[in-house]
Scaffold this active site. Structure first.
Site, mmCIF file in Angstrom:
data_model
loop_
_atom_site.group_PDB
_atom_site.id
_atom_site.type_symbol
_atom_site.label_atom_id
_atom_site.label_comp_id
_atom_site.label_asym_id
_atom_site.label_seq_id
_atom_site.Cartn_x
_atom_site.Cartn_y
_atom_site.Cartn_z
ATOM 1 N N ASP A 414 0.851 -1.179 0.000
ATOM 2 C CA ASP A 414 0.000 0.000 0.000
ATOM 3 C C ASP A 414 0.896 1.241 0.000
ATOM 4 O O ASP A 414 2.079 1.167 0.338
ATOM 5 C CB ASP A 414 -0.885 -0.023 1.251
ATOM 6 C CG ASP A 414 -1.889 1.122 1.275
ATOM 7 O OD1 ASP A 414 -2.370 1.507 0.195
ATOM 8 O OD2 ASP A 414 -2.169 1.639 2.369
ATOM 9 N N LYS A 523 -13.314 27.266 -3.910
ATOM 10 C CA LYS A 523 -12.022 26.582 -3.871
ATOM 11 C C LYS A 523 -10.934 27.454 -3.254
ATOM 12 O O LYS A 523 -9.782 27.427 -3.667
ATOM 13 C CB LYS A 523 -11.616 26.092 -5.264
ATOM 14 C CG LYS A 523 -12.518 24.986 -5.784
ATOM 15 C CD LYS A 523 -11.933 24.280 -6.974
ATOM 16 C CE LYS A 523 -12.822 23.105 -7.370
ATOM 17 N NZ LYS A 523 -12.314 22.377 -8.533
ATOM 18 N N ASP A 749 -1.831 -1.035 6.117
ATOM 19 C CA ASP A 749 -2.201 -0.624 7.479
ATOM 20 C C ASP A 749 -3.689 -0.361 7.628
ATOM 21 O O ASP A 749 -4.198 -0.286 8.730
ATOM 22 C CB ASP A 749 -1.420 0.625 7.894
ATOM 23 C CG ASP A 749 -1.732 1.826 7.004
ATOM 24 O OD1 ASP A 749 -2.307 1.623 5.905
ATOM 25 O OD2 ASP A 749 -1.410 2.956 7.402
ATOM 26 N N ASP A 753 -6.988 -3.022 3.507
ATOM 27 C CA ASP A 753 -5.906 -3.940 3.132
ATOM 28 C C ASP A 753 -6.103 -5.342 3.691
ATOM 29 O O ASP A 753 -5.436 -6.280 3.263
ATOM 30 C CB ASP A 753 -4.559 -3.403 3.647
ATOM 31 C CG ASP A 753 -4.205 -2.055 3.063
ATOM 32 O OD1 ASP A 753 -4.371 -1.887 1.849
ATOM 33 O OD2 ASP A 753 -3.782 -1.170 3.818
#
Length: 1129
Positions: A414, A523, A749, A753
């Site tokens: 990852d 934004k 983590d 996963d």
């Protein structure tokens, strides 16, 4: 309507897209999965022939329920959902909502259970111990022990010693199982200590009052209040919020904070803006939500549920040890049967008690073949290695996982939190037409950062003041504080605080008087502060998307002065913006406006409704780029993995461009992608051949439509990144890699996963940043969250495999000097050279001491291990062979109704394998040459049984017969004649013959030990000659030699012990020179063998990878602290 706690009924809606029905426990995808129906796309190696049939023992209703969970509340008005759960809410004034009555909540808690995830099914300690005890090796020892008792029952008089032998063998099996069980329990206890022990708290509205309860007491219909820094305690539907953002990275891998508001326009629940999921973190704002899912029915629970159906299977080492036990058992049983027949018909047929004697002999042969000390040796070596890895911050749950890490061929990792720090960090600043680098890194362009450079004080001021992020406390040093806020603002705050001396006083020095928070329409975010300047009292600060900020500006800050913004300035801005963005950085623009007193007097009140604040003619201050930087040591770690022949690929939920940019910084991507080649050549993508590029970036949306040819193409590339992936995609990637023969390691983590961690051959979770679900699913945990620890683990895994192989090679060599004399004892009627008790003290005595010392052997060269290819490399030939074998494997059967795979029964597997043995292709493939290196291979067996084993047998027998001749005058022919007359029996009247035999047996026993000492040094080297300082690098070898020799000589020479072991105290030392001479010959033989192997089978090293950057990453940030000027009085 949906019923309580996640169960649902059909919702009649005409539009098909309005209903989200999962076919899997959770489908975290942005596009619909359509399985390929093209027959040519079905892989011969991974998708076997489907045989439809009805399964037995399958709970169909349960499976159907699990596969039809709907998350549809986000598509309905909040009023309807509130009515469904019988709760009163006030959308206009959420804080005045009544919420559930306490009595109703208590009743629902009883009915639906607490809001917790069901822990994985736990195996009782007793069953764990039984599992350890019933390993093939231990079963072999127990069988040998039982056979000894059978011998005792057949002939109690002559086999009294079997009372002890059988008990010792069975006890050794139990001790071995106990060691393995203890290590597993110890690892489990350490893991449990890492899991969250403090119960999570949350605020809910009950009886129209805000109360704090533990998250486990939440029920459906509860109204939850969550604010910045809180973790969402259940799946909730937002009905009121203010500037609320959540971090879903642990669920989806998406690093950007996600806006939350009551209005939703998405059908996919994972993209719905009015849903917040259990485990997500609120990084900005606050909000009220209605609980719609608890416990296992939350998205978090469903992802955790994905791990329940996955199993990584046996580790490579476990499988190879089992195969070795099968070889030993086959040899032992076959030898016992063959020589039982030979012994009976050729020797004992007409003798008294022929069957008894022959059975005694056959069982003795079987026991002699079994290396009783080897199971304990293997377990102890792995335990020692696991302890050594723990000291390097790598916790191994399963002992065989120690070696599995060294065997991996593919490491899927990852990005967020594993390769990167999961902490946005300022990298570059462009102000006053100058670029500054915040990192001391060759990859970052620009001058070293200096807080006093032109424009930098203004940048720091905007970063510090124009922000909603804040520290959780001020009573500890800044590096020890946690930041409450989204990732970007947290990065800016950390950067500003490390460069402003009086940071904690800024909010008091320059109080905020007005604010326009960031929103998706503008934004940008704006604040106005009471910050005195020459022309007035107020200072406007603004930050946001660069293109939006530039439109608002008419001047630019150059060397502390505002000058008109020209085309040249715009061009420089464009170049810098493009440069920063090309690195995958997040880029923000900063601007300010010193508000003039004549337009904005000191008593001016800014109002959002009246919009009496300026949004034009601002002064552009500069650009700031941030990134989630690689962790310290990651680049070198990946470089070392690739140099070791291990494929490293990134599997992330982040954006492809961001993933690729990070990949290029950490040695993961060095080559051009197909798009880059097309751009360089100025041609269309279709014109670029598959052999013209070596890097590939795959978007998650492409995964569902990939054919098997596509998968083959992807895995043929050395540099691969999968981006925007879901848990289901990660699982697919792992399964496809395993189907091609890869030994897959997966690091991660997040909760997302965990399914891949469980399915992988070795799942590696993070301790500090990792979720509890990922830690439970993984087989290994990095205690310091340092990816570089993985590389140390890989090196340790390779080393322990090498040492295990050397230890086994050394240990089983002594089997031949034990077995052949027993055969000659029956076939040729020579006196018995070694008793069963002495065989046992060889295996469990000095051999055990010496074999254990191999655990501390160092690599033969400092870098040699990491330059060798993986021991089971995946090549086109290995893939083809695996596919060929798969076509002849037993096809799986699938249940018609549930589509669940039904595992074939033991008898079905046995019948299939048994029938296969009678085909020529089976044996051709069995002995087919491969590039794999296994624990016990033909070379090792040849060394132990045909080469050194035979040399030791000859040496030991030579010593035996020399003692018989020198001490008693018995030539071999005379000794055979005396044996046939039973003159060497313990009750023989010829006491001299008995004593001479005891001396000869003692010398035979010590001779084996001495030759094994030389064999130990011969086994130590695999690539170099057994000479030089390497022989002395492991001082524990000499401790083992001393301990082993002391025990051996103690058994022979200690008064009283000869009665037990049938040895003799008067055995002369001079006879031991014979095994010493044979030992020297073993060393020279090993050297000549090594030289021949070098010539005809040279060691292959990995090719050097061009472009690897092995310069250490440095995490130092240039910071020259200065204080902000005090406001003028």
């Amino acid at each position: 309507m949906a019923s309580s706690n996640g169960a649902s009924t059909t919702i009649e809606i005409e539009q098909d897209p309005s209903k989200i029905a999962f076919e899997e426990p959770l489908k975290m995808t942005r596009t619909k999965t359509i399985p390929s129906t093209n027959e040519k796309d079905v892989p011969a190696y991974s998708e076997k022939e489907h045989v439809q049939g009805k399964g037995k023992g399958v709970d169909k209703s349960k499976n159907v329920k699990e596969k039809t969970l709907d998350i549809t509340e986000h598509l309905f008005p909040i009023e309807e959902i509130a009515q469904r759960h019988g709760v009163s809410i006030d959308e206009a004034k959420a804080g005045n909502s009544r919420g559930l009555d306490s009595a109703v909540a208590a009743q629902r808690l009883i009915e639906n259970g607490p809001n917790i995830l069901s822990p994985p099914k736990q195996i009782s300690p007793f069953m764990k111990f039984i599992h350890c005890l019933t390993s093939l090796f231990n079963l072999l020892l127990i069988l040998a022990g039982i056979l000894n008792y059978i011998l005792l029952a057949v002939d109690p008089k002559d086999n009294k010693v079997n009372t002890y032998l059988g008990a010792i063998l069975i006890i050794v099996a139990f001790i071995n199982a106990l060691i393995e069980f203890y290590q597993a329990q110890k690892s489990a206890a350490v893991l449990q200590s890492f899991l969250n022990l403090m119960p999570q708290k949350c605020f809910v509205l009950r009886d129209q009052k805000v109360v704090q309860i533990t998250a486990t007491d939440l029920v459906l219909g509860d109204v939850v209040f969550a604010r910045m820094g809180d973790k969402i305690p259940a799946d909730i539907m937002i009905f009121a919020c203010t500037d609320m953002k959540v971090d879903n990275s642990s669920l989806t891998g998406e690093t950007d904070p996600q806006d939350r508001n009551p209005k939703n326009e998405h059908n996919n629940p994972l993209e719905a803006t009015n849903l917040a999921f259990n485990g997500s973190l609120v990084v900005n704002g606050e909000g009220y939500g209605l609980v719609i899912r608890t416990g296992d029915n939350t998205v978090l629970g469903q992802i955790a549920g994905l791990t329940a159906g996955e199993d990584s299977g046996k580790s490579p080492l476990s499988q190879e040890i089992d195969d070795f036990v099968k070889i030993i058992a086959t040899i032992a049983i076959s030898t016992a049967i063959i020589f039982f027949l030979i012994g009976y018909f050729a020797v004992y047929q007409h003798a008294a008690g022929g069957i008894s004697n022959t059975l005694n002999f056959a069982i003795g042969i079987f026991v002699a073949w079994v290396p009783e000390g080897l199971p304990a040796t293997v377990t102890m070596l792995l335990t020692i290695a696991a302890k050594r890895m723990a000291s390097q911050n790598v916790l191994v749950k399963d002992l065989t996982g120690v070696e599995t890490l060294g065997a991996i061929t593919l490491l899927a990792t990852d990005k967020t939190g594993t390769l990167t720090r999961n902490q946005m960090t300022v990298t570059n600043i462009w102000s006053s037409n100058n670029m500054y680098s915040a990192f001391r890194s060759a990859a970052n362009a620009g001058s070293p950062f200096d807080a006093s450079s032109p424009g930098i004080p203004e940048v720091l001021s905007i970063a510090a003041l124009c922000s909603r992020a804040k520290f959780d406390r001020t009573d500890v040093p800044i590096p020890e504080r946690q930041v409450l806020g989204d990732a970007t603002e947290s990065g800016l705050i950390r950067f500003a605080s490390s460069n402003i001396g009086n940071f904690d006083d800024l909010s008091d020095l320059y109080p905020k008087v007005f604010e326009v928070p960031f929103n998706s329409e503008n934004k940008w975010a704006m604040t106005i502060h009471n910050k005195e300047h020459a022309d007035g009292r107020f200072t406007l600060l603004i930050k946001g998307a660069p293109e939006r900020i530039l439109r608002l500006c008419s001047t630019i800050l150059m060397d502390g002065k505002a000058v008109p913004l020209t085309e040249a300035h715009s061009k420089a801005y464009d170049d810098m913006y493009a440069l920063m963005a090309s690195k995958g950085h997040r880029v923000l623009a900063f601007a300010q406006f010193l508000l003039p007193r004549d337009q904005y007097p000191d008593d001016h009140v800014f109002d959002k409704e009246k919009k009496n604040y300026p949004t034009t003619n601002l002064t552009f201050v500069g650009l700031v780029s941030l990134e989630d930087p690689p962790k310290h040591g990651v680049r070198e770690a990946i470089g070392r993995c690739r140099s070791a022949g291990i494929r490293v690929m990134m599997v992330t939920g982040d954006h492809p461009l961001t993933a690729e940019a990070i990949g290029r910084k950490i040695n993961l991507v060095l080559s051009d992608t197909k798009e880059m080649v097309a751009k360089q050549r100025g041609c269309a993508l279709e014109e670029v051949g598959d052999d013209e590029y070596n890097a590939i970036v795959i978007h998650g949306e492409q995964i569902d439509s990939l054919t098997e040819y596509d998968w083959d193409l992807i895995f043929s590339k050395p540099e691969v990144i999968f981006a925007r992936t879901s848990p289901k995609h990660k699982l697919q990637i792992v399964k496809h890699a395993q189907a091609m023969g890869h030994i897959v390691g997966v690091t991660g983590d997040g909760v997302n996963d965990s399914p891949a961690l469980k399915k992988a051959d070795l799942g590696i979770a993070m301790n500090i940043s990792g979720s509890d679900v990922s830690k439970e699913a993984a087989a290994m945990i990095l205690l310091d969250d340092n990816f570089a620890s993985t590389v140390r683990g890989i090196e340790e895994g390779r080393l322990i495999f090498t040492n295990l192989k050397k230890s086994i090679q050394y240990t089983i060599t002594h089997s031949m000097p034990e077995v052949i004399p027993n055969l000659l004892y029956v076939i040729a009627s020579i006196p018995l050279p070694i008793t069963a008790m002495l065989i046992l003290v060889i295996d469990l005595g000095f051999e055990l001491f010496i074999s254990l010392t191999f655990a501390w052997d160092k690599p033969e060269s400092e870098t040699g291990l990491m330059r060798l290819p993986p021991r089971k490399p995946v090549t086109p030939a290995s893939i083809e062979r695996r596919r060929r074998l798969a076509t002849r494997a037993l096809p799986p059967v699938f249940d018609v109704e549930t589509n669940e795979e039904i595992k074939p029964t033991f008898m079905a597997r046995f019948k299939h394998d048994f029938n296969a043995m009678f085909t020529s292709i089976y044996w051709r493939e069995k002995f087919e040459h491969t590039e794999d290196e296994i624990l016990v291979d033909a070379g090792l067996l040849s060394w132990a049984y045909l080469e050194i084993g035979i040399i030791e047998t000859i040496g030991a027998l030579a010593t035996f017969f020399v003692v018989l001749y020198k001490e008693g005058g018995y030539t071999p022919a005379i000794a055979v004649s005396m044996q046939r007359q039973n003159l060497f029996d313990s009750d023989s009247p010829d006491t001299k013959a008995v004593a001479v035999l005891q001396k000869a047996q003692s010398s035979f026993y010590l001779g084996i030990m001495i030759m094994q000492l030389f064999n130990m040094f011969a086994c130590k080297t695999r690539y170099t000659l057994p000479f030089g300082k390497y022989m002395f690098s492991n001082y524990r070898s000499f401790i083992g030699i001393a301990a082993g020799c002391a025990l051996a000589f103690f058994i022979v020479y200690c008064p009283g012990l000869p009665v037990v072991f049938n040895t003799n105290n008067d055995t002369a030392f001079v006879y031991l020179l014979i095994p010493v001479a044979f030992g020297v010959f073993i060393i020279f033989y090993a050297s000549a063998r090594q030289l021949l192997l070098r010539k005809f089978r040279p060691t292959t090293l990995n090719d050097e990878i061009i472009g690897l950057n092995m310069v250490p990453t440095i995490k130092t940030i240039f910071s020259r602290t200065k204080s902000m000027p005090q406001p003028s009085s």
